[in-house]
Design a protein around this motif. Structure first.
Motif, PDB file in Angstrom:
ATOM      1  N   LYS A 125      -5.923   5.664  -4.675  1.00 42.01           N
ATOM      2  CA  LYS A 125      -4.973   5.326  -3.596  1.00 42.01           C
ATOM      3  C   LYS A 125      -4.549   6.661  -3.017  1.00 42.01           C
ATOM      4  O   LYS A 125      -4.415   6.523  -1.613  1.00 42.01           O
ATOM      5  N   LEU A 126      -4.321   7.572  -3.738  1.00 43.93           N
ATOM      6  CA  LEU A 126      -3.851   9.033  -3.176  1.00 43.93           C
ATOM      7  C   LEU A 126      -4.991   9.473  -2.072  1.00 43.93           C
ATOM      8  O   LEU A 126      -4.901  10.031  -0.849  1.00 43.93           O
ATOM      9  N   THR A 127      -6.341   9.368  -2.487  1.00 42.11           N
ATOM     10  CA  THR A 127      -7.472   9.775  -1.763  1.00 42.11           C
ATOM     11  C   THR A 127      -7.430   8.817  -0.314  1.00 42.11           C
ATOM     12  O   THR A 127      -7.476   9.461   0.927  1.00 42.11           O
ATOM     13  N   ALA A 128      -7.444   7.618  -0.708  1.00 41.89           N
ATOM     14  CA  ALA A 128      -7.568   6.826   0.469  1.00 41.89           C
ATOM     15  C   ALA A 128      -6.357   6.981   1.504  1.00 41.89           C
ATOM     16  O   ALA A 128      -6.610   6.928   2.707  1.00 41.89           O
ATOM     17  N   ASP A 129      -5.280   7.277   1.108  1.00 43.00           N
ATOM     18  CA  ASP A 129      -4.105   7.491   1.906  1.00 43.00           C
ATOM     19  C   ASP A 129      -4.099   8.729   2.622  1.00 43.00           C
ATOM     20  O   ASP A 129      -3.851   9.025   3.710  1.00 43.00           O
ATOM     21  N   GLN A 130      -4.724   9.760   1.885  1.00 47.48           N
ATOM     22  CA  GLN A 130      -4.891  11.108   2.729  1.00 47.48           C
ATOM     23  C   GLN A 130      -6.176  10.806   3.921  1.00 47.48           C
ATOM     24  O   GLN A 130      -5.987  11.679   4.684  1.00 47.48           O
ATOM     25  N   GLN A 131      -7.184  10.011   3.608  1.00 51.29           N
ATOM     26  CA  GLN A 131      -8.004   9.712   4.464  1.00 51.29           C
ATOM     27  C   GLN A 131      -7.639   8.927   5.827  1.00 51.29           C
ATOM     28  O   GLN A 131      -8.215   9.033   6.758  1.00 51.29           O
ATOM     29  N   SER A 132      -6.641   8.181   5.559  1.00 49.13           N
ATOM     30  CA  SER A 132      -6.105   7.544   6.833  1.00 49.13           C
ATOM     31  C   SER A 132      -5.171   8.145   7.802  1.00 49.13           C
ATOM     32  O   SER A 132      -4.517   9.147   7.445  1.00 49.13           O
ATOM     33  N   THR A 145       0.834  -1.224   0.109  1.00 49.66           N
ATOM     34  CA  THR A 145      -0.014  -0.103   0.079  1.00 49.66           C
ATOM     35  C   THR A 145       1.023   1.302  -0.126  1.00 49.66           C
ATOM     36  O   THR A 145       2.085   1.087   0.402  1.00 49.66           O
ATOM     37  N   LEU A 146       0.351   2.523  -0.282  1.00 48.86           N
ATOM     38  CA  LEU A 146       1.138   3.591  -0.400  1.00 48.86           C
ATOM     39  C   LEU A 146       1.829   4.011   1.001  1.00 48.86           C
ATOM     40  O   LEU A 146       2.889   4.466   0.983  1.00 48.86           O
ATOM     41  N   ASP A 147       1.015   3.827   2.015  1.00 44.63           N
ATOM     42  CA  ASP A 147       1.487   4.273   3.287  1.00 44.63           C
ATOM     43  C   ASP A 147       2.180   5.452   3.194  1.00 44.63           C
ATOM     44  O   ASP A 147       3.210   5.653   3.879  1.00 44.63           O
ATOM     45  N   LYS A 148       1.267   6.522   2.800  1.00 43.90           N
ATOM     46  CA  LYS A 148       1.818   8.120   2.575  1.00 43.90           C
ATOM     47  C   LYS A 148       3.086   8.050   1.673  1.00 43.90           C
ATOM     48  O   LYS A 148       3.529   9.197   1.853  1.00 43.90           O
ATOM     49  N   LYS A 149       3.548   7.090   0.994  1.00 41.79           N
ATOM     50  CA  LYS A 149       4.685   7.419   0.068  1.00 41.79           C
ATOM     51  C   LYS A 149       4.180   7.383  -1.315  1.00 41.79           C
ATOM     52  O   LYS A 149       3.397   6.606  -1.950  1.00 41.79           O
ATOM     53  N   THR A 150       4.395   8.678  -1.861  1.00 38.50           N
ATOM     54  CA  THR A 150       3.805   9.091  -3.222  1.00 38.50           C
ATOM     55  C   THR A 150       4.962   8.990  -4.025  1.00 38.50           C
ATOM     56  O   THR A 150       4.772   9.245  -5.164  1.00 38.50           O
ATOM     57  N   VAL A 151       6.079   8.604  -3.566  1.00 39.32           N
ATOM     58  CA  VAL A 151       7.311   8.575  -4.645  1.00 39.32           C
ATOM     59  C   VAL A 151       8.004   7.176  -4.210  1.00 39.32           C
ATOM     60  O   VAL A 151       8.241   6.928  -3.083  1.00 39.32           O
TER      61      VAL A 151
END
Length: 157
Positions: free
Chosen positions: A150-157, A26-32
């Motif tokens: 994924k970015l939206t879900a990451d921002q909401q977590s 999962t992205l876990d707030k890593k966007t790069v």
């Protein structure tokens, strides 16, 4: 002979999907995507556009952007990037574009790249890139949607 080619193609696709599933995260707030703190495993993002090839960056020319270190093969490329980083950052943060089209977050190989409509896309391997190129436009539409989700879900977590 045609049947053998089709079987081989499907076997390679199955192997790629297994690799994608095994490596997904999962992205876990890593966007790069980064490897040891380096974006694109230390390759120069500008070189894909200016030299049309994957070129390793040098520790001599670096900048930090998006929480990771970007390397460049020259001071010129470094300055070019710094003027407009978003123009050179790979799509989906450098994660595998094909995997993203299928809802997975997977590492990429800097040698498995493709530029389309002025945007850099990386894939897990050259074999996966070959599949990606068979219908890149459709994959891009799916990957764009998946990345935004994924970015939206990451921002909401």
């Amino acid at each position: 002979m045609r049947l053998g080619t089709q079987v081989l193609k499907w076997m390679l696709l199955a192997i790629a999907m297994i690799a994608i599933s095994a490596c997904s995260t999962t992205l876990d707030k890593k966007t790069v995507f980064e490897d040891n703190g380096l974006a694109i495993k230390g390759y120069d993002p500008v070189a894909y556009f200016s030299q049309q090839k994957a070129v390793e960056g040098s520790p001599r020319y670096t900048t930090t952007y998006g929480g990771v270190i970007w390397r460049f093969s020259s001071a010129t490329n470094q300055m070019t990037f710094m003027k407009n980083p978003q123009a050179y950052i790979p799509q989906y943060g450098g994660y595998c574009a094909y995997a993203m089209a299928n809802g997975y977050v997977v590492s990429s190989d800097p040698q498995a790249w493709h530029i389309r409509d002025g945007k850099l896309y990386l894939n897990y391997s050259k074999g996966v890139r070959k599949t990606w190129l068979e219908d890149a436009d459709a994959y891009i539409r799916r990957a764009d949607k998946s990345w935004q989700e994924k970015l939206t879900a990451d921002q909401q977590s």
